[in-house]
Design an enzyme around this catalytic site. Structure first.
Site, PDB file in Angstrom:
ATOM      1  N   GLY A  51     -64.361  -7.057  -6.155  1.00  0.00           N
ATOM      2  CA  GLY A  51     -62.987  -6.604  -6.296  1.00  0.00           C
ATOM      3  C   GLY A  51     -62.444  -5.989  -5.024  1.00  0.00           C
ATOM      4  N   THR A  52     -63.280  -5.298  -4.279  1.00  0.00           N
ATOM      5  CA  THR A  52     -62.836  -4.674  -3.031  1.00  0.00           C
ATOM      6  C   THR A  52     -62.348  -5.711  -2.040  1.00  0.00           C
ATOM      7  OG1 THR A  52     -64.235  -2.712  -3.259  1.00  0.00           O
ATOM      8  CG2 THR A  52     -63.589  -3.321  -1.026  1.00  0.00           C
TER       9      THR A  52
ATOM     10  N   GLN B 117     -61.758  -3.146 -13.901  1.00  0.00           N
ATOM     11  CA  GLN B 117     -62.343  -2.490 -15.077  1.00  0.00           C
ATOM     12  C   GLN B 117     -62.000  -3.197 -16.390  1.00  0.00           C
ATOM     13  OE1 GLN B 117     -64.554  -0.093 -15.169  1.00  0.00           O
ATOM     14  NE2 GLN B 117     -64.519   0.531 -13.033  1.00  0.00           N
TER      15      GLN B 117
ATOM     16  N   SER C  13     -64.653  -8.047 -10.360  1.00  0.00           N
ATOM     17  CA  SER C  13     -66.037  -7.933  -9.891  1.00  0.00           C
ATOM     18  C   SER C  13     -66.973  -8.239 -11.056  1.00  0.00           C
ATOM     19  CB  SER C  13     -66.333  -6.517  -9.377  1.00  0.00           C
ATOM     20  OG  SER C  13     -65.807  -6.307  -8.092  1.00  0.00           O
ATOM     21  N   ALA C  14     -67.885  -9.182 -10.853  1.00  0.00           N
ATOM     22  CA  ALA C  14     -68.763  -9.621 -11.944  1.00  0.00           C
ATOM     23  C   ALA C  14     -69.688  -8.514 -12.437  1.00  0.00           C
ATOM     24  CB  ALA C  14     -69.605 -10.817 -11.488  1.00  0.00           C
ATOM     25  N   HIS C  15     -70.036  -7.584 -11.559  1.00  0.00           N
ATOM     26  CA  HIS C  15     -71.039  -6.584 -11.954  1.00  0.00           C
ATOM     27  C   HIS C  15     -70.489  -5.532 -12.920  1.00  0.00           C
ATOM     28  CE1 HIS C  15     -69.902  -3.063  -9.334  1.00  0.00           C
ATOM     29  NE2 HIS C  15     -69.256  -4.012  -8.687  1.00  0.00           N
TER      30      HIS C  15
ATOM     31  N   THR D 265     -69.440 -20.219   3.367  1.00  0.00           N
ATOM     32  CA  THR D 265     -70.208 -20.882   2.317  1.00  0.00           C
ATOM     33  C   THR D 265     -70.244 -20.033   1.063  1.00  0.00           C
ATOM     34  OG1 THR D 265     -71.597 -21.914   4.007  1.00  0.00           O
ATOM     35  CG2 THR D 265     -72.430 -21.928   1.745  1.00  0.00           C
TER      36      THR D 265
ATOM     37  N   CYS E 214     -67.526   5.173  -5.880  1.00  0.00           N
ATOM     38  CA  CYS E 214     -67.171   5.194  -4.466  1.00  0.00           C
ATOM     39  C   CYS E 214     -66.840   6.603  -3.966  1.00  0.00           C
ATOM     40  CB  CYS E 214     -65.988   4.271  -4.217  1.00  0.00           C
ATOM     41  SG  CYS E 214     -66.350   2.543  -4.572  1.00  0.00           S
TER      42      CYS E 214
END
Length: 390
Positions: free
Chosen positions: A71-72, A180, A200-202, A238, A327
């Site tokens: 996301g960042t 979120q 963000s996948a995490h 890549t 963060c």
């Protein structure tokens, strides 16, 4: 000692099915997706399959999904490209945005001299859309509005559709940090006229280092990482094939189980509020409490005593929790979100905690947290003669 994880807004544990899917790619589909031979094309097919899955979820076209590292990166790309390539001269945002938005906006202000307008939140952490309208009416400069869908510390939800419509009516571009909320709720960008969003996948049991940006094809946005035609020439380099496949598998699992996960986590959040209210006199909760206007995975707690070491104390008891966003948690000073919400007295006499849940969180986890907080709080909480506490 059993360990309890209650910091899911920072990151979530990988689902076993995600790990299996990624390992398979690492073993078998190692080709470069830009290569024309069969090894490369097999990898390319995997990427495009996930791109279609993401697009179907958001009800957009695959061409509007650009895979990134997180996301960042997505937020940086969107904001910087809006200023550098779309002639944005003014950004309207909030002081409660994630650092990757806040610091990128400030960087663009310093480098390009654009105007930055902050919409101040009220005591509950809400942004006034009436203020947004007034600010949009006050200038003819080309404007980007950047407001997050759900606050990562207190969980307040923005009315995404209404905000997007306001921006469209006033000719402004609209970007939302949706990190979120992606995969935690239904999001329909065919109905919500947002121009840009991030993921963000995490945050939903996928791998770190994999995410995407939604970029409305009519926006004309250009990439900031050059050097190749990958990702529609919007993000050279890549592709992280196994990370993208992991993102896709995590999204698939989240969508398949969304109703069950949501119901479980909502019940856990409600149970946490009840449990902590019972055992800690004077406890408060930041942000909104109403289910429909608060993200169900996040609960912001304000303890009625000052203990800067509480995160470490809980960690020593095997409980992982946050004192702010991931963060910001290493910083000695309070987060900007807390500084916006709390007055000087509260800042001196209270301790904020962020508890964030997943479908793996149990009531037993919350019971253990409650007992640990009860033990930690006892030296700080004194009963007054009238039955109140200080």
């Amino acid at each position: 000692m059993d360990r309890i994880y209650l910091d899911n807004a920072a990151t979530t544990p990988l689902a076993e099915e995600v790990i299996d899917a990624m390992v398979q790619v690492l073993k078998v589909n190692f080709g470069n997706p830009s290569s024309t031979h069969s090894f490369g094309q097999e990898a390319k097919i995997l990427i495009e399959t996930v791109r279609r899955e993401v697009a179907d979820y958001l009800k957009v076209t695959p061409a509007e999904i650009v895979f990134t590292s997180c996301g960042t990166e997505s937020n940086n790309m969107i904001i910087k490209s809006c200023v550098n390539h779309l002639a944005v001269e003014r950004i309207i945002t909030s002081p409660m945005e994630h650092k990757c938005v806040a610091e990128t906006v400030m960087d663009m202000k310093k480098r390009r001299g654009l105007e930055v307008v902050y919409l101040r939140p009220d005591s509950n952490g809400d942004i006034s859309l009436d203020d947004l309208v007034q600010q949009l009416k006050s200038s003819d400069k080309k404007t980007l509005v950047s407001l997050m869908h759900a606050n990562n510390e207190i969980g307040n939800l923005l009315d995404l559709k209404k905000t997007a419509q306001i921006c469209k009516e006033h000719g402004a571009l609209f970007h939302s940090d949706t990190v979120q909320t992606m995969a935690h709720m239904e999001i329909d960008f065919s109905d919500i006229p947002v121009d840009f969003a991030s993921c963000s996948a995490h945050k939903f049991h996928g791998p770190k280092g994999s995410g995407f940006a939604f970029i409305r094809k009519s926006s004309g946005l250009k990439g900031i990482i050059t050097g190749g035609p990958q990702e529609r020439s919007l993000r050279a380099g890549t592709e992280n094939v196994c990370g993208i496949v992991g993102l896709g598998r995590a999204l698939e699992l989240s969508l398949k189980n969304m109703q069950a996960y949501t119901e479980h986590i909502k019940s856990i959040k409600e149970y946490t509020i009840q449990k902590l209210t019972q055992i800690i006199p004077g406890i408060r909760f930041n942000g909104r409490s109403a289910e429909e206007s608060s993200l169900y995975t996040v609960l912001s707690v304000l303890l009625p005593f000052k203990d800067p070491m509480i995160g470490l104390k809980l960690d020593m008891k095997g409980i992982a929790i946050s004192q702010g966003s991931a963060c910001s948690s290493g910083a000695a000073k309070p987060s900007m979100v807390m500084m916006m919400l709390l007055d000087d007295e509260d800042m001196q006499r209270t301790t904020p905690l962020r508890i964030s849940f997943s479908h793996l969180t149990t009531k037993e986890d919350i019971d253990a947290l409650a007992e640990a907080l009860k033990e930690i709080s006892q030296p700080f909480i004194i009963e007054n003669a009238d039955g109140t506490y200080r």
